[in-house]
Design a protein around this motif. Structure first.
Motif, PDB file in Angstrom:
ATOM      1  N   LYS A  72       6.443  19.750 -17.239  1.00  0.00           N
ATOM      2  CA  LYS A  72       6.169  21.134 -16.826  1.00  0.00           C
ATOM      3  C   LYS A  72       6.773  21.448 -15.457  1.00  0.00           C
ATOM      4  N   ASP A  73       6.851  20.455 -14.576  1.00  0.00           N
ATOM      5  CA  ASP A  73       7.400  20.692 -13.231  1.00  0.00           C
ATOM      6  C   ASP A  73       8.905  20.939 -13.234  1.00  0.00           C
ATOM      7  N   ILE A  74       9.619  20.440 -14.240  1.00  0.00           N
ATOM      8  CA  ILE A  74      11.078  20.612 -14.254  1.00  0.00           C
ATOM      9  C   ILE A  74      11.515  21.708 -15.225  1.00  0.00           C
ATOM     10  N   GLU A  75      10.555  22.353 -15.883  1.00  0.00           N
ATOM     11  CA  GLU A  75      10.881  23.458 -16.781  1.00  0.00           C
ATOM     12  C   GLU A  75      10.956  24.761 -15.994  1.00  0.00           C
ATOM     13  N   ASP A  76      11.548  25.774 -16.606  1.00  0.00           N
ATOM     14  CA  ASP A  76      11.677  27.089 -15.973  1.00  0.00           C
ATOM     15  C   ASP A  76      10.313  27.543 -15.460  1.00  0.00           C
ATOM     16  N   GLY A  77      10.255  27.865 -14.172  1.00  0.00           N
ATOM     17  CA  GLY A  77       9.007  28.285 -13.547  1.00  0.00           C
ATOM     18  C   GLY A  77       8.238  27.149 -12.897  1.00  0.00           C
ATOM     19  N   GLY A  78       8.639  25.903 -13.150  1.00  0.00           N
ATOM     20  CA  GLY A  78       7.973  24.753 -12.552  1.00  0.00           C
ATOM     21  C   GLY A  78       8.365  24.575 -11.097  1.00  0.00           C
ATOM     22  N   SER A  79       7.542  23.863 -10.348  1.00  0.00           N
ATOM     23  CA  SER A  79       7.787  23.707  -8.904  1.00  0.00           C
ATOM     24  C   SER A  79       9.047  22.912  -8.591  1.00  0.00           C
ATOM     25  N   CYS A  80       9.554  22.149  -9.548  1.00  0.00           N
ATOM     26  CA  CYS A  80      10.763  21.344  -9.326  1.00  0.00           C
ATOM     27  C   CYS A  80      11.912  21.793 -10.227  1.00  0.00           C
ATOM     28  N   TYR A  81      11.821  23.009 -10.734  1.00  0.00           N
ATOM     29  CA  TYR A  81      12.843  23.514 -11.650  1.00  0.00           C
ATOM     30  C   TYR A  81      14.192  23.581 -10.956  1.00  0.00           C
ATOM     31  N   ASN A  82      15.160  22.850 -11.506  1.00  0.00           N
ATOM     32  CA  ASN A  82      16.520  22.843 -10.990  1.00  0.00           C
ATOM     33  C   ASN A  82      17.429  22.433 -12.140  1.00  0.00           C
ATOM     34  N   PRO A  83      17.852  23.391 -12.943  1.00  0.00           N
ATOM     35  CA  PRO A  83      18.581  23.061 -14.176  1.00  0.00           C
ATOM     36  C   PRO A  83      19.929  22.377 -13.950  1.00  0.00           C
ATOM     37  N   THR A  84      20.454  22.435 -12.746  1.00  0.00           N
ATOM     38  CA  THR A  84      21.772  21.836 -12.502  1.00  0.00           C
ATOM     39  C   THR A  84      21.688  20.453 -11.867  1.00  0.00           C
ATOM     40  N   ASN A  85      20.482  19.968 -11.596  1.00  0.00           N
ATOM     41  CA  ASN A  85      20.350  18.674 -10.919  1.00  0.00           C
ATOM     42  C   ASN A  85      19.571  17.701 -11.799  1.00  0.00           C
ATOM     43  N   LYS A  86      20.299  17.010 -12.649  1.00  0.00           N
ATOM     44  CA  LYS A  86      19.663  16.084 -13.589  1.00  0.00           C
ATOM     45  C   LYS A  86      19.070  14.866 -12.873  1.00  0.00           C
ATOM     46  N   VAL A  87      19.653  14.472 -11.742  1.00  0.00           N
ATOM     47  CA  VAL A  87      19.109  13.349 -10.964  1.00  0.00           C
ATOM     48  C   VAL A  87      17.709  13.709 -10.469  1.00  0.00           C
ATOM     49  N   SER A  88      17.569  14.899  -9.931  1.00  0.00           N
ATOM     50  CA  SER A  88      16.265  15.349  -9.454  1.00  0.00           C
ATOM     51  C   SER A  88      15.273  15.450 -10.610  1.00  0.00           C
ATOM     52  N   ASN A  89      15.693  16.042 -11.714  1.00  0.00           N
ATOM     53  CA  ASN A  89      14.804  16.189 -12.869  1.00  0.00           C
ATOM     54  C   ASN A  89      14.332  14.832 -13.386  1.00  0.00           C
ATOM     55  N   ALA A  90      15.256  13.893 -13.497  1.00  0.00           N
ATOM     56  CA  ALA A  90      14.882  12.556 -13.979  1.00  0.00           C
ATOM     57  C   ALA A  90      13.921  11.890 -12.995  1.00  0.00           C
ATOM     58  N   SER A  91      14.192  12.010 -11.720  1.00  0.00           N
ATOM     59  CA  SER A  91      13.336  11.380 -10.712  1.00  0.00           C
ATOM     60  C   SER A  91      11.918  11.943 -10.748  1.00  0.00           C
ATOM     61  N   VAL A  92      11.802  13.255 -10.911  1.00  0.00           N
ATOM     62  CA  VAL A  92      10.482  13.892 -10.945  1.00  0.00           C
ATOM     63  C   VAL A  92       9.663  13.349 -12.114  1.00  0.00           C
ATOM     64  N   VAL A  93      10.227  13.358 -13.310  1.00  0.00           N
ATOM     65  CA  VAL A  93       9.446  12.921 -14.476  1.00  0.00           C
ATOM     66  C   VAL A  93       9.233  11.405 -14.485  1.00  0.00           C
ATOM     67  N   MET A  94      10.197  10.656 -13.986  1.00  0.00           N
ATOM     68  CA  MET A  94      10.015   9.198 -13.894  1.00  0.00           C
ATOM     69  C   MET A  94       8.867   8.864 -12.947  1.00  0.00           C
ATOM     70  N   ASN A  95       8.795   9.581 -11.826  1.00  0.00           N
ATOM     71  CA  ASN A  95       7.717   9.324 -10.886  1.00  0.00           C
ATOM     72  C   ASN A  95       6.359   9.682 -11.479  1.00  0.00           C
ATOM     73  N   ILE A  96       6.281  10.798 -12.170  1.00  0.00           N
ATOM     74  CA  ILE A  96       5.012  11.190 -12.799  1.00  0.00           C
ATOM     75  C   ILE A  96       4.589  10.123 -13.797  1.00  0.00           C
ATOM     76  N   TYR A  97       5.533   9.659 -14.608  1.00  0.00           N
ATOM     77  CA  TYR A  97       5.228   8.604 -15.584  1.00  0.00           C
ATOM     78  C   TYR A  97       4.724   7.346 -14.865  1.00  0.00           C
ATOM     79  N   TYR A  98       5.441   6.931 -13.854  1.00  0.00           N
ATOM     80  CA  TYR A  98       5.082   5.727 -13.088  1.00  0.00           C
ATOM     81  C   TYR A  98       3.681   5.863 -12.492  1.00  0.00           C
TER      82      TYR A  98
END
Length: 131
Positions: A72-98
């Motif tokens: 939800k944080d990397i989807e449109d409207g999420g606090s970490c939404y950045n559709p052009t930065n896949k590194v950031s998106n991966a890091s956000v969800v990896m950290n949440i999982y961890y």
């Protein structure tokens, strides 16, 4: 100097050294332990630099499948939404999982593409949770 005086002087010197050592190290383990505990409690899982786009997408897909709410944080409207930065998106969800999975080292592996960091990677409104 007699042998008895040399012996007692050596014993006194050794005891003085032992006392100095004990007094200087008595508090140190607590300070070091507190710093280590704090360091190891405050950590985040992010993607290693230079990972391929395919690996980044696999990490995102895995995390979003295993824990759908993590996306939800990397989807449109999420606090970490950045559709052009896949590194950031991966890091956000990896950290949440961890974080949710208990902060075990193996929960930050992601086919050897994850790394633990001890400095908060949050940027602006994109806050990386720390559980």
């Amino acid at each position: 100097m007699s042998v008895a005086k040399k012996s007692s002087a050596s014993v006194i010197f050794a005891l003085a050294c032992l006392l100095c050592y004990a007094m200087s190290t008595e508090a140190m383990p607590l300070a070091v332990k507190d710093k280590q505990d704090n360091q190891f409690q405050r950590n985040w899982c992010i993607v290693k630099p230079s990972m391929s786009d395919d690996q980044l997408q696999r990490n995102i897909d895995f995390c979003c499948t295993e824990l759908p709410a993590s996306c939800k944080d990397i989807e449109d409207g999420g606090s970490c939404y950045n559709p052009t930065n896949k590194v950031s998106n991966a890091s956000v969800v990896m950290n949440i999982y961890y974080q949710i999975m208990g902060k075990h080292l193996h929960n930050c592996n992601f086919n050897n593409s994850g790394i633990l960091v001890y400095d908060d990677p949050s940027v602006g409104s994109c806050v990386y949770p720390q559980l």
